[in-house]
Design a protein around this motif. Sequence first.
Motif, PDB file in Angstrom:
ATOM      1  N   UNK A  43     -11.857  27.854 -38.208  1.00 56.12           N
ATOM      2  CA  UNK A  43     -13.185  28.154 -38.727  1.00 56.12           C
ATOM      3  C   UNK A  43     -13.207  27.998 -40.242  1.00 56.12           C
ATOM      4  N   UNK A  44     -14.013  27.036 -40.708  1.00 57.42           N
ATOM      5  CA  UNK A  44     -14.153  26.803 -42.143  1.00 57.42           C
ATOM      6  C   UNK A  44     -15.501  27.270 -42.680  1.00 57.42           C
ATOM      7  N   UNK A  45     -16.311  27.899 -41.820  1.00 63.25           N
ATOM      8  CA  UNK A  45     -17.639  28.319 -42.257  1.00 63.25           C
ATOM      9  C   UNK A  45     -17.568  29.372 -43.358  1.00 63.25           C
ATOM     10  N   UNK A  46     -16.528  30.202 -43.341  1.00 57.40           N
ATOM     11  CA  UNK A  46     -16.405  31.260 -44.355  1.00 57.40           C
ATOM     12  C   UNK A  46     -15.868  30.718 -45.673  1.00 57.40           C
ATOM     13  N   UNK A  47     -15.422  29.475 -45.692  1.00 60.17           N
ATOM     14  CA  UNK A  47     -14.877  28.891 -46.926  1.00 60.17           C
ATOM     15  C   UNK A  47     -15.538  27.537 -47.187  1.00 60.17           C
ATOM     16  N   UNK A  48     -16.858  27.512 -47.353  1.00 57.32           N
ATOM     17  CA  UNK A  48     -17.536  26.223 -47.551  1.00 57.32           C
ATOM     18  C   UNK A  48     -17.147  25.532 -48.842  1.00 57.32           C
ATOM     19  N   UNK A  49     -16.620  26.304 -49.793  1.00 59.21           N
ATOM     20  CA  UNK A  49     -16.236  25.711 -51.078  1.00 59.21           C
ATOM     21  C   UNK A  49     -14.856  25.059 -51.032  1.00 59.21           C
ATOM     22  N   UNK A  50     -14.161  25.182 -49.925  1.00 59.73           N
ATOM     23  CA  UNK A  50     -12.820  24.615 -49.823  1.00 59.73           C
ATOM     24  C   UNK A  50     -12.916  23.097 -49.710  1.00 59.73           C
ATOM     25  N   UNK A  51     -12.427  22.399 -50.705  1.00 62.03           N
ATOM     26  CA  UNK A  51     -12.547  20.946 -50.759  1.00 62.03           C
ATOM     27  C   UNK A  51     -11.449  20.270 -49.948  1.00 62.03           C
ATOM     28  N   UNK A  52     -11.766  19.158 -49.276  1.00 65.75           N
ATOM     29  CA  UNK A  52     -10.708  18.372 -48.612  1.00 65.75           C
ATOM     30  C   UNK A  52      -9.723  17.830 -49.645  1.00 65.75           C
ATOM     31  N   UNK A  78      -7.507  27.033 -44.036  1.00 65.90           N
ATOM     32  CA  UNK A  78      -8.544  27.941 -44.542  1.00 65.90           C
ATOM     33  C   UNK A  78      -7.927  29.192 -45.146  1.00 65.90           C
ATOM     34  N   UNK A  79      -8.330  29.503 -46.367  1.00 64.68           N
ATOM     35  CA  UNK A  79      -7.726  30.641 -47.066  1.00 64.68           C
ATOM     36  C   UNK A  79      -8.627  31.058 -48.218  1.00 64.68           C
ATOM     37  N   UNK A  80      -8.743  32.368 -48.428  1.00 65.36           N
ATOM     38  CA  UNK A  80      -9.454  32.932 -49.575  1.00 65.36           C
ATOM     39  C   UNK A  80      -8.546  33.958 -50.230  1.00 65.36           C
ATOM     40  N   UNK A  92      -9.945  38.775 -45.553  1.00 66.14           N
ATOM     41  CA  UNK A  92      -9.127  39.227 -44.429  1.00 66.14           C
ATOM     42  C   UNK A  92      -9.573  38.610 -43.113  1.00 66.14           C
ATOM     43  N   UNK A  93     -10.763  38.004 -43.111  1.00 67.01           N
ATOM     44  CA  UNK A  93     -11.277  37.407 -41.881  1.00 67.01           C
ATOM     45  C   UNK A  93     -11.097  35.889 -41.851  1.00 67.01           C
ATOM     46  N   UNK A  94     -10.407  35.362 -42.840  1.00 65.10           N
ATOM     47  CA  UNK A  94     -10.191  33.922 -42.925  1.00 65.10           C
ATOM     48  C   UNK A  94      -8.722  33.624 -42.680  1.00 65.10           C
ATOM     49  N   UNK A  95      -8.453  32.634 -41.854  1.00 68.60           N
ATOM     50  CA  UNK A  95      -7.076  32.262 -41.585  1.00 68.60           C
ATOM     51  C   UNK A  95      -6.981  31.280 -40.448  1.00 68.60           C
ATOM     52  N   UNK A  96      -5.770  31.061 -39.989  1.00 67.67           N
ATOM     53  CA  UNK A  96      -5.506  30.136 -38.895  1.00 67.67           C
ATOM     54  C   UNK A  96      -5.520  30.920 -37.586  1.00 67.67           C
TER      55      UNK A  96
END
Length: 633
Positions: A43-52, A78-80, A92-96
Amino acid sequence: MAGKHFRRVGTVRPSHLMFTTGVGAIVDLPNFSVLMRGLGDWNYHAVPELEPIDEPRLLAAVRKLLREKSVKELRPAPWIEGADQQPHGPAAKVGVPITPFPGWLRCTACDELAPVDGGVFGFENAKARKPHEARFFHPVCGRKKSGRRPMAVAARFVLACTKGHLDDFPYTQYVHQGGNCPDVSHPKLRMDDRGGNLGANVEIKCVPCGARRNMKEVLGIRGAEKLPRCRGRRAHLGDFEPGICTGTLKLLIVGASNQWFAQTLSALAVPPTGASELQAKVVQHWTTFEGMEDPAFLRWARTAVPVVKREFERWSDAQIWATIERQRKGSKADDDENGYPDLHTPEWEIFSAGELPPATDDFTLRRDSQGVPGELKEVYADVIQAERLREVRALVGFTRLDAPDPMDPELVARAPLDKATPTWVPASEVRGEGIFLRLPEELLVEWERRVTDTESMETHREAYGRFRENRYSGRIRGGFERMKNWPGERYVALHTLSHLLIRTIALECGYSSASLSERIYTSTPDDPHRAGILIYTAVPDAEGTLGGLVSLAEPDALVRLTRRALDDALHCSSDPLCAERLPQYPSDFLHGAACHVCLFVSETTCERGNRFLDRRFVVPIGDPDLALFRELP
């Protein structure tokens, strides 16, 4: 495991997702084990700013290897930042995503065996700052003592097959000889681990009917005949592959090293120039250009298609169209071409060029004004200090039971990362430094003339043929070629010298050998004169950019380093056994005078798994004519 429990149950480095704990891998946590789920669950919805990650050359290689033009991006995990500081925050809700696996647990007190979702065991993960304390427990254990409820751990057996499938062991059917319990529909089972030094001595018992069966019966070659047929379960995707699986099923212990092997591609971010830069951009945006039938479409695209307007303003329509036509012809040829994409040639062209490219944040090279030290003129033709490097790695799939062949990607079945056609693959990037060493072509040509037809080199070639025959002959369709993908005599010398230098560097500058990697640039049919070694740091932390490695390319340090490496190669504490070793029939190992004492390095360091190594082909430990350097500097 959402709801009243915290989601985090552990952490991994981004590089681990490439090599040890990627999609489909079983990960051992302190109290239980989990399985990394497929890309469809990320899930990448919580990290929309994460660039490829931007590396067009590697992206094109991934598309070619997977034969999937739909792959558009190389994405980091995905990581914040801030999960430790704010355990209830968004980080805490972002990860693999993971799922508990194996799906069976055993109580450590009463030995009750039951599935995770059977309602027998509970789960607790109430300490947000201590995810490593998450655990399963048995709330109604009959042997429960005062205090904490006894922990439930993963049952230690799983089934895997050579097609990449992974499944739970069918304990209920196994203890009842392939049938069901005659007394109840969902019997209570116990797993009694009796220990011993003759392999697994684990008995499965059905409590209602009293049936018993030991796991010894399915161990070994004979035991494999009693295993059921593979169901084609893709546990990481949560489904079953359609059709009948023809793979060979094996019983594995949780934690076995052969349950997962990564298939990755990596490329250095070398600066493209001129036509190569345009080619890379056309490949990156090929879906935009693929359907164009006439150059007139380009004039329209420059105003109507933002990516064309933004990325291709430096080139004329004629230049872009010529590149499109060249790519279209190349794509058709690629459809019939097998093997790994060539990622080394652009790197070799940069390193071997007479004029170094301008420095960038990703790639900075420097030659010492003195050139190659006079004492090493017979050893190196060129020395380059790579003050800045960026390496991008992409995970394209994985295999089970057998590691992917480093030269032929089709020999071992690759398991998919997603149910659907992927539009992205996981990737990571590391920054570091390195040393590039080019050897004199005349030195290698003369050495090849001396050793190619010798008995020692013929022994290595015969061992390579046996290795391929023993491992792959039953899988290859259309005829088996014993010597296909033989790396060549030159590779053996370059690879051995690389390992000697890596081991010496680890002693000289304080880097551990596991913090270093190698790239060997050896002869190819199109370019028989390649002869280069790149030794570089490849770890995702500060150790990779401290400058300690580059400093070893300074003249005085390089002379000392090279002399010590070659001098140490003359002796091994395992001699004379090591010095006399050759892979004689029926052995099929792919090294000669080499062992853990003198040449072997960690698996993450060596690009060929400690194969194709032999000290006798670099220094005179026996016949001087076999040595690349008959006289040491």
